[in-house]
Design a protein around this motif. Structure first.
Motif, mmCIF file in Angstrom:
data_model
loop_
_atom_site.group_PDB
_atom_site.id
_atom_site.type_symbol
_atom_site.label_atom_id
_atom_site.label_comp_id
_atom_site.label_asym_id
_atom_site.label_seq_id
_atom_site.Cartn_x
_atom_site.Cartn_y
_atom_site.Cartn_z
ATOM 1 N N LEU A 2 -0.819 2.303 -0.377
ATOM 2 C CA LEU A 2 -1.162 3.708 -0.151
ATOM 3 C C LEU A 2 -1.652 4.310 -1.462
ATOM 4 O O LEU A 2 -0.996 4.160 -2.509
ATOM 5 C CB LEU A 2 0.056 4.482 0.347
ATOM 6 C CG LEU A 2 0.571 4.100 1.733
ATOM 7 C CD1 LEU A 2 1.966 4.667 1.946
ATOM 8 C CD2 LEU A 2 -0.375 4.596 2.814
ATOM 9 N N HIS A 3 -2.776 4.997 -1.412
ATOM 10 C CA HIS A 3 -3.368 5.564 -2.618
ATOM 11 C C HIS A 3 -3.119 7.065 -2.692
ATOM 12 O O HIS A 3 -3.321 7.802 -1.715
ATOM 13 C CB HIS A 3 -4.876 5.297 -2.635
ATOM 14 C CG HIS A 3 -5.202 3.836 -2.705
ATOM 15 N ND1 HIS A 3 -5.184 3.133 -3.882
ATOM 16 C CD2 HIS A 3 -5.526 2.954 -1.724
ATOM 17 C CE1 HIS A 3 -5.507 1.864 -3.635
ATOM 18 N NE2 HIS A 3 -5.709 1.721 -2.336
ATOM 19 N N GLU A 56 -1.358 0.040 11.772
ATOM 20 C CA GLU A 56 -2.554 0.470 11.035
ATOM 21 C C GLU A 56 -2.911 1.920 11.372
ATOM 22 O O GLU A 56 -3.325 2.685 10.496
ATOM 23 C CB GLU A 56 -3.717 -0.473 11.340
ATOM 24 C CG GLU A 56 -3.495 -1.884 10.804
ATOM 25 C CD GLU A 56 -4.790 -2.672 10.662
ATOM 26 O OE1 GLU A 56 -5.876 -2.072 10.847
ATOM 27 O OE2 GLU A 56 -4.711 -3.879 10.357
ATOM 28 N N ARG A 57 -2.734 2.320 12.639
ATOM 29 C CA ARG A 57 -3.039 3.702 13.035
ATOM 30 C C ARG A 57 -2.114 4.696 12.357
ATOM 31 O O ARG A 57 -2.551 5.724 11.820
ATOM 32 C CB ARG A 57 -2.921 3.835 14.561
ATOM 33 C CG ARG A 57 -3.374 5.183 15.097
ATOM 34 C CD ARG A 57 -2.935 5.405 16.532
ATOM 35 N NE ARG A 57 -1.508 5.674 16.616
ATOM 36 C CZ ARG A 57 -0.644 4.929 17.299
ATOM 37 N NH1 ARG A 57 -1.039 3.855 17.952
ATOM 38 N NH2 ARG A 57 0.638 5.256 17.328
ATOM 39 N N THR A 73 -2.801 4.808 8.489
ATOM 40 C CA THR A 73 -4.077 5.466 8.222
ATOM 41 C C THR A 73 -3.988 6.966 8.500
ATOM 42 O O THR A 73 -4.498 7.791 7.727
ATOM 43 C CB THR A 73 -5.192 4.831 9.080
ATOM 44 O OG1 THR A 73 -5.292 3.436 8.762
ATOM 45 C CG2 THR A 73 -6.527 5.502 8.823
ATOM 46 N N ALA A 110 -2.054 8.721 5.725
ATOM 47 C CA ALA A 110 -2.866 8.838 4.513
ATOM 48 C C ALA A 110 -3.883 9.963 4.650
ATOM 49 O O ALA A 110 -4.089 10.755 3.714
ATOM 50 C CB ALA A 110 -3.562 7.504 4.236
ATOM 51 N N GLN A 111 -4.516 10.071 5.808
ATOM 52 C CA GLN A 111 -5.489 11.142 6.022
ATOM 53 C C GLN A 111 -4.814 12.508 5.998
ATOM 54 O O GLN A 111 -5.318 13.466 5.384
ATOM 55 C CB GLN A 111 -6.205 10.930 7.355
ATOM 56 C CG GLN A 111 -7.136 9.724 7.374
ATOM 57 C CD GLN A 111 -7.704 9.446 8.754
ATOM 58 O OE1 GLN A 111 -7.184 9.928 9.774
ATOM 59 N NE2 GLN A 111 -8.766 8.644 8.808
ATOM 60 N N LYS A 117 -8.447 7.754 -0.985
ATOM 61 C CA LYS A 117 -9.161 6.669 -0.319
ATOM 62 C C LYS A 117 -8.244 6.030 0.714
ATOM 63 O O LYS A 117 -7.014 6.179 0.654
ATOM 64 C CB LYS A 117 -9.672 5.640 -1.319
ATOM 65 C CG LYS A 117 -8.636 4.972 -2.181
ATOM 66 C CD LYS A 117 -9.362 3.980 -3.117
ATOM 67 C CE LYS A 117 -8.373 3.270 -4.023
ATOM 68 N NZ LYS A 117 -9.053 2.277 -4.881
ATOM 69 N N PRO A 118 -8.806 5.320 1.677
ATOM 70 C CA PRO A 118 -8.001 4.776 2.778
ATOM 71 C C PRO A 118 -6.987 3.747 2.290
ATOM 72 O O PRO A 118 -7.169 3.114 1.239
ATOM 73 C CB PRO A 118 -9.044 4.120 3.690
ATOM 74 C CG PRO A 118 -10.336 4.735 3.310
ATOM 75 C CD PRO A 118 -10.235 5.053 1.857
ATOM 76 N N PRO A 119 -5.928 3.552 3.062
ATOM 77 C CA PRO A 119 -4.951 2.523 2.701
ATOM 78 C C PRO A 119 -5.545 1.135 2.855
ATOM 79 O O PRO A 119 -6.535 0.936 3.578
ATOM 80 C CB PRO A 119 -3.809 2.747 3.703
ATOM 81 C CG PRO A 119 -4.464 3.408 4.876
ATOM 82 C CD PRO A 119 -5.564 4.241 4.315
ATOM 83 N N GLU A 120 -4.933 0.175 2.181
ATOM 84 C CA GLU A 120 -5.369 -1.215 2.255
ATOM 85 C C GLU A 120 -4.302 -2.031 2.988
ATOM 86 O O GLU A 120 -3.103 -1.858 2.741
ATOM 87 C CB GLU A 120 -5.596 -1.779 0.847
ATOM 88 C CG GLU A 120 -6.688 -1.053 0.075
ATOM 89 C CD GLU A 120 -6.688 -1.429 -1.394
ATOM 90 O OE1 GLU A 120 -5.992 -2.404 -1.760
ATOM 91 O OE2 GLU A 120 -7.370 -0.733 -2.183
#
Length: 419
Positions: free
Chosen positions: A202-203, A285-286, A289, A292-293, A299-302
């Motif tokens: 997570l960024h 993943e949902r 993501t 994070a949003q 930037k999006p998670p990896e």
């Protein structure tokens, strides 16, 4: 046929008990099983196998013994150990330390019983080779590395296991478990869960802990993700299905008054059906993501998915046939139906890859009377289970039961020699 093949067991039992103790004392981590592989290969050569090949899929060992025309039966055992500090107090306990795949020095222990798997299969292979006049067909013996990483089976297949060696019509495997020694357990259909692991990054935007308004805090982001993930099984998986989502690792920052740039999560999932497995993977993943949003991540998670193994399915028809042979040999009181196990195994990859049935069973390794008492009194959680630093099977009757089960299963699928 099984009784005839097992006739020589009394003469070699002590030798293989000593072999088991040696394997237990000298465990090796996944993909590092060079000593173990060498010893197992030599056992097959000494037994008179027609082919013995080392280095299959890394450190795997494959042996082939033939006795005329007939079915090809595959027997598989895993051979790797775990980064666990042994606490059994046994005179042959491991004191080994080694560097893991990341270069970190760790203690090493056969905490999952793979040493018992290997010793049992080596002994069964010896007896099958010595008693080949009693059966017809081909026995393919596979000692598989890196089961704990869920990569060993695929590595062996990718290295040409089923092109370089006879292709089996059935795959047989077993696992020692925290059951009373001398007891066999089985399931029909999905018996062990699929497994998937994912590392998530997570960024955020780091800064001083006194000025959180100037940052995007990935620690808070990660905490919300952990909480939200628990809703997947509770609210998205149908109640009649089963799944597990575990966050086993959360790492972020190095100082209490510094908000870091990133947070990392290690997530593991288990499921018994492909549909639920796909549902849970997509939901993770949902959720990540979306969090994070919502947090305004720069930037999006990896996502890095790894250590994937399908659900282990013990073929219903083949299992019924094999279990009937177990009941005939051991008696119905020593063969029990088990519930599904949320742990995972990659042995199912072999049969799935070539479209043949797999039969998989468990056998007990704990002292019989005390374990039966714990079962009767509802104290099962107090027993040392697989991956525990206290887990070490009683050598007997565990070894003998494991050898008998393998030979009973193998001879069920081989042809008898003509009279």
């Amino acid at each position: 046929m099984a009784t005839s093949v097992l006739a020589g067991w009394a003469q070699i039992r002590e030798d293989f008990a000593a072999f088991y103790r040696d394997l237990h004392t000298h465990p090796e981590l996944s993909d590092q099983e060079t000593r173990t592989a060498g010893l197992l290969a030599q056992r097959l050569r000494d037994a008179g196998f027609d082919e013995v090949v080392e280095g299959v899929g890394g450190t795997g060992v494959v042996g082939v013994v033939r006795s005329g025309e007939g079915p090809v039966v595959m027997l598989r055992a895993d051979i790797d150990a775990l980064p666990v500090q042994e606490k059994t107090g046994l005179p042959y306990a491991s004191t080994v330390r080694a560097r893991d795949g990341d270069g970190v020095q760790v203690p090493v222990m056969h905490a999952c019983g793979h040493d018992m798997h290997a010793a049992s299969l080596a002994a069964a292979a010896t007896l099958l080779a010595q008693g080949r006049e009693h059966w017809r067909g081909t026995v393919l013996v596979v000692f598989q590395p890196a089961e704990e990483l869920a990569t060993g089976a695929r590595d062996m297949i990718a290295d040409g296991l089923f092109e370089r060696f006879p292709r089996p019509g059935i795959v047989l495997g077993q696992h020692v478990a925290p059951l009373p020694a001398g007891i066999l357990g089985y399931g029909v259909g999905p018996v062990m869960a699929s497994a998937d692991s994912v590392n998530v990054t997570l960024h955020g935007r780091g800064g001083h802990g006194s000025r959180p308004e100037s940052t995007i805090d990935p620690v808070l982001m990660a905490a919300n993700v952990v909480t939200r993930l628990q809703g997947i099984v509770a609210r998205e998986v149908p109640p009649a299905e089963s799944a597990v989502v575990t966050v086993g690792r959360l790492q972020a920052g190095a100082k209490d008054n510094v908000i870091p740039d990133v947070a990392e999560l290690g997530i593991n999932i288990r499921a018994f059906s492909p549909a639920v497995r796909d549902l849970v993977r997509a939901a993770i993943e949902r959720v990540v993501t979306g969090e994070a949003q919502t947090s305004g991540a720069p930037k999006p998670p990896e996502f890095t998915w790894f250590a994937a193994a399908p659900a282990l399915v013990s073929d219903p028809d083949a299992t019924e046939t094999t279990v009937a042979a177990f009941v005939e040999r051991f008696g119905g009181q020593r063969v029990m139906r088990m519930p599904q196990v949320n742990a995972s195994e990659d042995v199912g990859v072999f049969g799935e890859a070539i479209g043949v049935p797999t039969v998989f069973w468990f056998w007990g390794g704990l002292e019989t009377e005390s374990t039966l008492a714990a079962f009767a009194q509802g104290r099962i959680d107090e027993l040392p289970g697989n991956h525990s630093p206290f887990f070490a099977p009683e050598i007997e009757p565990t070894l003998t039961t494991g050898v008998e089960a393998l030979i009973t299963a193998a001879t069920t699928w081989l042809d008898p020699a003509p009279l």
